[in-house]
Write a protein that holds these residues in place. Structure first.
Motif, PDB file in Angstrom:
ATOM      1  N   LEU A 271      50.089 -63.358 -31.612  1.00 56.91           N
ATOM      2  CA  LEU A 271      49.003 -64.190 -32.258  1.00 56.91           C
ATOM      3  C   LEU A 271      48.437 -64.181 -30.004  1.00 56.91           C
ATOM      4  CD1 LEU A 271      50.814 -67.753 -33.939  1.00 56.91           C
ATOM      5  CD2 LEU A 271      48.345 -66.053 -34.351  1.00 56.91           C
ATOM      6  N   LEU A 272      49.752 -64.881 -29.258  1.00 58.00           N
ATOM      7  CA  LEU A 272      48.448 -64.820 -28.013  1.00 58.00           C
ATOM      8  C   LEU A 272      47.498 -63.765 -27.435  1.00 58.00           C
ATOM      9  CD1 LEU A 272      51.148 -66.317 -25.448  1.00 58.00           C
ATOM     10  CD2 LEU A 272      49.105 -67.878 -26.267  1.00 58.00           C
TER      11      LEU A 272
ATOM     12  N   ILE B  19      48.835 -72.840 -30.082  1.00 51.43           N
ATOM     13  CA  ILE B  19      49.979 -71.914 -29.887  1.00 51.43           C
ATOM     14  C   ILE B  19      50.048 -71.795 -28.506  1.00 51.43           C
ATOM     15  CG2 ILE B  19      49.859 -69.294 -29.583  1.00 51.43           C
ATOM     16  CD1 ILE B  19      48.262 -69.214 -32.654  1.00 51.43           C
TER      17      ILE B  19
ATOM     18  N   PHE C  73      38.920 -72.787 -32.979  1.00 48.76           N
ATOM     19  CA  PHE C  73      39.275 -71.453 -32.314  1.00 48.76           C
ATOM     20  C   PHE C  73      39.722 -72.297 -31.596  1.00 48.76           C
ATOM     21  CE2 PHE C  73      39.256 -68.224 -29.252  1.00 48.76           C
ATOM     22  CZ  PHE C  73      39.065 -67.649 -29.940  1.00 48.76           C
TER      23      PHE C  73
ATOM     24  N   SER D 123      44.367 -71.753 -29.939  1.00 53.27           N
ATOM     25  CA  SER D 123      44.421 -70.765 -29.292  1.00 53.27           C
ATOM     26  C   SER D 123      44.828 -72.094 -28.280  1.00 53.27           C
ATOM     27  CB  SER D 123      42.715 -70.447 -27.899  1.00 53.27           C
ATOM     28  OG  SER D 123      41.895 -71.012 -28.445  1.00 53.27           O
TER      29      SER D 123
ATOM     30  N   PHE E 113      31.196 -72.684 -23.410  1.00 49.32           N
ATOM     31  CA  PHE E 113      30.796 -72.334 -24.333  1.00 49.32           C
ATOM     32  C   PHE E 113      30.410 -72.263 -25.642  1.00 49.32           C
ATOM     33  CE2 PHE E 113      34.927 -69.398 -23.701  1.00 49.32           C
ATOM     34  CZ  PHE E 113      34.212 -68.822 -22.321  1.00 49.32           C
TER      35      PHE E 113
ATOM     36  N   VAL F 258      40.194 -61.716 -28.630  1.00 52.37           N
ATOM     37  CA  VAL F 258      39.427 -62.068 -29.805  1.00 52.37           C
ATOM     38  C   VAL F 258      38.799 -62.594 -28.615  1.00 52.37           C
ATOM     39  CG1 VAL F 258      38.556 -63.371 -31.508  1.00 52.37           C
ATOM     40  CG2 VAL F 258      40.291 -62.240 -31.599  1.00 52.37           C
ATOM     41  N   ILE F 259      39.148 -63.956 -27.347  1.00 46.51           N
ATOM     42  CA  ILE F 259      38.090 -64.592 -26.715  1.00 46.51           C
ATOM     43  C   ILE F 259      37.388 -64.166 -25.510  1.00 46.51           C
ATOM     44  CG2 ILE F 259      39.169 -64.885 -24.466  1.00 46.51           C
ATOM     45  CD1 ILE F 259      39.078 -68.256 -25.179  1.00 46.51           C
TER      46      ILE F 259
ATOM     47  N   HIS G 198      28.492 -72.247 -28.498  1.00 50.51           N
ATOM     48  CA  HIS G 198      28.445 -71.920 -29.221  1.00 50.51           C
ATOM     49  C   HIS G 198      29.583 -71.446 -30.461  1.00 50.51           C
ATOM     50  CE1 HIS G 198      24.826 -71.383 -29.087  1.00 50.51           C
ATOM     51  NE2 HIS G 198      24.261 -70.440 -28.013  1.00 50.51           N
ATOM     52  N   LEU G 199      31.197 -71.356 -29.492  1.00 48.47           N
ATOM     53  CA  LEU G 199      32.668 -71.400 -29.670  1.00 48.47           C
ATOM     54  C   LEU G 199      32.642 -72.346 -30.406  1.00 48.47           C
ATOM     55  CD1 LEU G 199      33.870 -69.088 -28.564  1.00 48.47           C
ATOM     56  CD2 LEU G 199      35.285 -70.936 -26.778  1.00 48.47           C
TER      57      LEU G 199
ATOM     58  N   ILE H 163      44.483 -63.428 -29.817  1.00 49.13           N
ATOM     59  CA  ILE H 163      43.607 -64.965 -28.851  1.00 49.13           C
ATOM     60  C   ILE H 163      42.979 -64.209 -27.532  1.00 49.13           C
ATOM     61  CG2 ILE H 163      43.507 -66.519 -27.300  1.00 49.13           C
ATOM     62  CD1 ILE H 163      43.793 -67.706 -30.705  1.00 49.13           C
TER      63      ILE H 163
ATOM     64  N   ALA I 205      33.640 -63.998 -27.486  1.00 50.74           N
ATOM     65  CA  ALA I 205      33.300 -65.617 -27.212  1.00 50.74           C
ATOM     66  C   ALA I 205      32.443 -65.947 -27.398  1.00 50.74           C
ATOM     67  CB  ALA I 205      33.952 -66.524 -26.763  1.00 50.74           C
ATOM     68  N   ASP I 206      30.869 -65.848 -26.211  1.00 46.83           N
ATOM     69  CA  ASP I 206      29.519 -65.189 -25.881  1.00 46.83           C
ATOM     70  C   ASP I 206      29.605 -64.746 -25.147  1.00 46.83           C
ATOM     71  OD1 ASP I 206      27.905 -66.030 -25.854  1.00 46.83           O
ATOM     72  OD2 ASP I 206      28.206 -69.109 -25.413  1.00 46.83           O
TER      73      ASP I 206
ATOM     74  N   TRP J 108      55.535 -76.465 -35.467  1.00 42.58           N
ATOM     75  CA  TRP J 108      54.664 -76.331 -36.380  1.00 42.58           C
ATOM     76  C   TRP J 108      53.867 -76.428 -37.098  1.00 42.58           C
ATOM     77  CZ3 TRP J 108      52.686 -71.174 -35.377  1.00 42.58           C
ATOM     78  CH2 TRP J 108      52.861 -70.521 -34.271  1.00 42.58           C
TER      79      TRP J 108
ATOM     80  N   TYR K  51      54.394 -72.707 -27.755  1.00 43.14           N
ATOM     81  CA  TYR K  51      55.071 -71.203 -26.043  1.00 43.14           C
ATOM     82  C   TYR K  51      55.776 -72.641 -25.977  1.00 43.14           C
ATOM     83  CZ  TYR K  51      55.360 -67.432 -23.920  1.00 43.14           C
ATOM     84  OH  TYR K  51      56.052 -66.843 -23.324  1.00 43.14           O
TER      85      TYR K  51
ATOM     86  N   LEU L 176      56.184 -63.274 -32.865  1.00 44.55           N
ATOM     87  CA  LEU L 176      55.046 -64.123 -33.533  1.00 44.55           C
ATOM     88  C   LEU L 176      54.233 -65.262 -32.082  1.00 44.55           C
ATOM     89  CD1 LEU L 176      53.504 -65.055 -36.520  1.00 44.55           C
ATOM     90  CD2 LEU L 176      55.377 -67.368 -35.964  1.00 44.55           C
ATOM     91  N   ILE L 177      54.726 -65.585 -31.220  1.00 42.61           N
ATOM     92  CA  ILE L 177      53.791 -66.061 -30.700  1.00 42.61           C
ATOM     93  C   ILE L 177      53.120 -65.342 -29.652  1.00 42.61           C
ATOM     94  CG2 ILE L 177      53.445 -67.741 -28.638  1.00 42.61           C
ATOM     95  CD1 ILE L 177      55.976 -69.750 -29.679  1.00 42.61           C
TER      96      ILE L 177
END
Lengths: 373, 371
Positions: free
Chosen positions: B10-11, A134, A127, A131, A120, B17-18, A122-123, B14, B21-22, A311, A138, B6-7
């Motif tokens: 968030l995941l 996170i 971001f 990801s 990617f 949204v991913i 342009h990513l 993600i 991406a493109d 965190w 986790y 929360l996690i």
């Protein structure tokens, strides 16, 4: 001063898992393009440099385990505090924590660069960082055993790499390996030095050692782990050396990935895209174990809950990585990391071993003196 | 539990949204399947691209675009300006180079291609006799997608070893090697057909000559392992046939297996021994000759050896004359001499005086079902 670690039995692992852990710690982003760095110095003997670097790594691992065995159930942070006292020991500990964080940063930025170049363009890098972080959070909050579990998946994945690379062998030219040992010994040793970034990672046994159930078998399994990594690195190196021409290899940033771009499957044309994305599984245990090692150091200095630590750590790392954007900056970070890693991984264990011996001698004498009185 | 929620949220975000991406949705992109480079005026390149657009409602369409600009990327911008869909190059299969640009040198184009991670290294490279633009824009019977058509021609001929293998990887590898030159097949427009017409020789990235298509077989024999290929030879009839009215005997053989051995005999000259071992099958021979006779078979083998030796020597000598080291003599020389530290210039100097002794050892393994 809380010196000994109390590790409950459910946080302990079997010794044979060290094979998986050593492998997971070592194989990360370095394998994408280490061929070029080693080739620049060692030329067609680059594969010999790989073997030599692993012989040295075996020796270092042997010394590390010797040192660990002198202090029952202690990790490196505890050993530091015992040998050098509270203040200087803590100073060394914080240096080691910084080293682990540095390794974490360097892995994450290298992976981001690969994703941005191959998949990617342009990513936004932030971001990607978010990801990745996170997922790391986790996994980390899941505990030590979860991290080891992920390493096991990673192990199977890495062992598949040499098998996949059999396909480019069709274009191999064995003449590129000849004449063997036609270089200066100094250049070969420079090649060994260039392996540092790729080979670093096994120093983490310093921290995993207290969590292992059968202490007597640690040595055996760490060496087997190193051998499996050697196998993966040696095959990728040999195939790259024969598949590419020397001059070309000099210019290739990620030789392993370039080799993969040759492979075509009937249902999937660009297999390297899939592998690069799946590589997240390979770097995940890498990141988590470094993070975990850093956490072990931090709680020695200041007690903090794992959640709070992970965190705040992630936020700091995220802000740091935002400053590193261009390829040349990443190269610079890699070079600095190589230098630091060389000292910490390949030289420091010997110094520590000598100090540990002296310490042992003094305590023995002290005990004898106490007995005579 | 709070942290877990929360996690997970968030995941989830993600994951959601991913996906954005493109995105490259098949119906919304134009896929470049073939690119042709020609020399334009004032150091510029003319790029002709074949763009396939997939349409959900109708048949997919194939358009060609031609632009002249200083860099390939700028022509891409221009094609984008003309096209109703975004142009992507990930499905490119073939790169063609016009003869004029090949003679000037392919350095910049090959460098740009290999730098781009979007382009796979398994695509094929070919040289076009005359210009690539006329070949691509020509009208051909029953050919709807010219990109796919040319790819098919090149791919199956390379698979069957009717043409030298020229994936981008191999071309770039030989191109960057100081001691080796690439070999690329030539395609040609022949009326309403496209055909492979020969093999182009290169010296330092510039085309210096060509071999006709008939020589491909010998080229393949010297380059390495070889499995397919039929040869028609005319052997002198002396001592072979019972009838005296034949002067030469045409025979047809089919190579089953062939491999070569290259040996550096004398590094000072330098002198190489090139030995080609061919195992072949007899397909056609004059009816008056009995292949049951062992001495006749031996004579046939000797005759084949002689012809192959002279043909291969001719090809090797032509390559040496044109300063094109595509057989890899230089690599072999470097591999066999210690402390040589050979530079490109030195090797080209040495290569002019190269001496190669060709020896062919053929064996007729079997003939047909009828003696």
């Amino acid at each position: 001063m809380k010196n000994s670690l109390h590790i409950s039995l459910n946080q302990k692992i079997n010794a044979f898992l060290l094979i998986v852990i050593v492998n997971a710690c070592q194989i990360g982003v370095g394998i994408h393009g280490f061929q070029r760095v080693v080739y620049q110095d060692a030329k067609q003997d680059a594969w010999i440099a790989v073997i030599l670097s692993f012989i040295y790594a075996h020796f270092v691992a042997f010394i590390m385990i010797k040192t660990l065995k002198m202090f029952q159930d202690q990790d490196l942070y505890g050993i530091h505090q015992m040998i050098f006292g509270k203040y200087f020991g803590n100073f060394l500990n914080s240096l080691y924590v910084l080293y682990c964080s540095f390794a974490f940063v360097s892995i994450i930025i290298n992976y981001k660069e690969v994703i941005n170049t191959w998949v990617f363009p342009h990513l936004a890098s932030s971001f990607l960082y978010i990801s990745l972080l996170i997922i790391v959070i986790y996994t980390f909050t899941g505990g030590f055993r979860i991290i080891i579990g992920i390493s096991t998946i990673n192990f199977l994945f890495t062992l598949a790499i040499p098998i996949i690379l059999l396909v480019p062998l069709k274009y191999a030219n064995i003449n590129s390996l000849l004449p063997i040992l036609d270089n200066d010994m100094i250049n070969l040793l420079k090649g060994v030095y260039s392996m540092t970034f790729t080979i670093a990672g096994f120093e983490l046994i310093n921290f995993i050692y207290p969590n292992v159930k059968e202490k007597s078998k640690v040595g055996k399994y760490v060496h087997i782990g190193l051998l499996t990594t050697l196998f993966v690195y040696l095959t990728t190196m040999l195939i790259a050396l024969t598949y590419f021409n020397g001059e070309q290899l000099n210019k290739l940033i990620w030789a392993t990935l370039s080799m993969l771009s040759m492979i075509k499957l009937p249902f999937f044309e660009r297999i390297e895209i899939l592998i690069i994305c799946g590589w997240m599984i390979i770097i995940l245990p890498n990141l988590c174990i470094y993070l975990w090692a850093a956490y072990r150091g931090v709680i020695r200095i200041k007690s903090i809950s794992p959640n709070k630590f992970v965190w705040s750590f992630s936020i700091v790392i995220f802000i740091l990585t935002l400053f590193i954007n261009t390829r040349s900056q990443i190269e610079m970070v890699n070079n600095i990391f190589s230098k630091i890693a060389f000292i910490i991984v390949f030289i420091y264990p010997f110094i520590l071993f000598i100090f540990a011996l002296i310490k042992k001698l003094f305590t023995k004498r002290k005990v004898q003196n106490d007995e005579t009185i | 539990m709070k942290q877990f929620k929360l996690i997970v949220s968030l995941l989830l975000s993600i994951v959601l949204v991913i996906g954005c991406a493109d995105p490259k949705i098949l119906e919304r992109v134009g896929i470049v399947t073939l690119i042709g480079y020609d020399a334009g005026e004032e150091d510029k390149v003319t790029v002709t691209s074949v763009v396939r657009q997939v349409n959900p409602d109708y048949q997919s369409t194939v358009n060609t675009h031609t632009e002249t600009e200083a860099t390939g990327e700028k022509t891409r911008l221009k094609v984008n300006l003309e096209s109703s869909k975004k142009i992507v190059a990930g499905q490119m299969r073939v790169v063609l180079f016009g003869e004029d640009i090949a003679k000037e040198g392919l350095d910049e184009m090959l460098h740009a291609l290999i730098m781009n991670s979007e382009i796979s290294t398994s695509i094929y490279v070919a040289v076009v006799e005359d210009s690539a633009q006329t070949l691509i824009e020509g009208q051909y019977k029953n050919v709807t997608d010219i990109g796919q058509h040319i790819y098919g021609i090149i791919e199956h001929n390379i698979e069957q070893q009717n043409a030298v293998s020229s994936t981008l990887h191999e071309v770039v590898r030989d191109f960057y090697s100081p001691l080796r030159d690439p070999l690329i097949p030539i395609v040609k427009k022949n009326g309403e057909n496209i055909e492979i017409s020969g093999t182009a020789l290169f010296h330092k990235g510039a085309m210096v000559g060509e071999f006709p298509i008939e020589d491909t077989l010998y080229l393949m024999m010297v380059r390495g392992k070889f499995r397919h290929g039929t040869l028609e030879l005319e052997l002198p009839s002396e001592g072979l046939s019972a009838k005296d009215d034949l002067e030469t005997i045409p025979i047809s053989i089919d190579s089953i297996k062939s491999y070569r051995q290259m040996k550096l005999v004398d590094p000072a000259v330098p002198e190489f021994d090139l030995k080609v071992i061919v195992q072949c099958r007899l397909l056609e021979i004059h009816s008056s000759i009995s292949t049951a006779d062992r001495t006749i078979v031996e004579k046939l083998e000797k005759g084949i050896n002689k012809i192959l030796e002279s043909e291969i020597s001719r090809i090797v000598n032509k390559s040496i004359e044109l300063h094109s080291d595509h057989f890899g003599f230089g690599e072999k020389y470097r591999a066999d001499t210690r402390n040589a530290k050979l530079t490109e210039e030195e090797w080209h100097e040495i290569y002019k005086n190269l001496k190669v002794n060709v020896k062919v050892q053929s064996t007729i393994v079997r003939d047909g079902v009828f003696e």
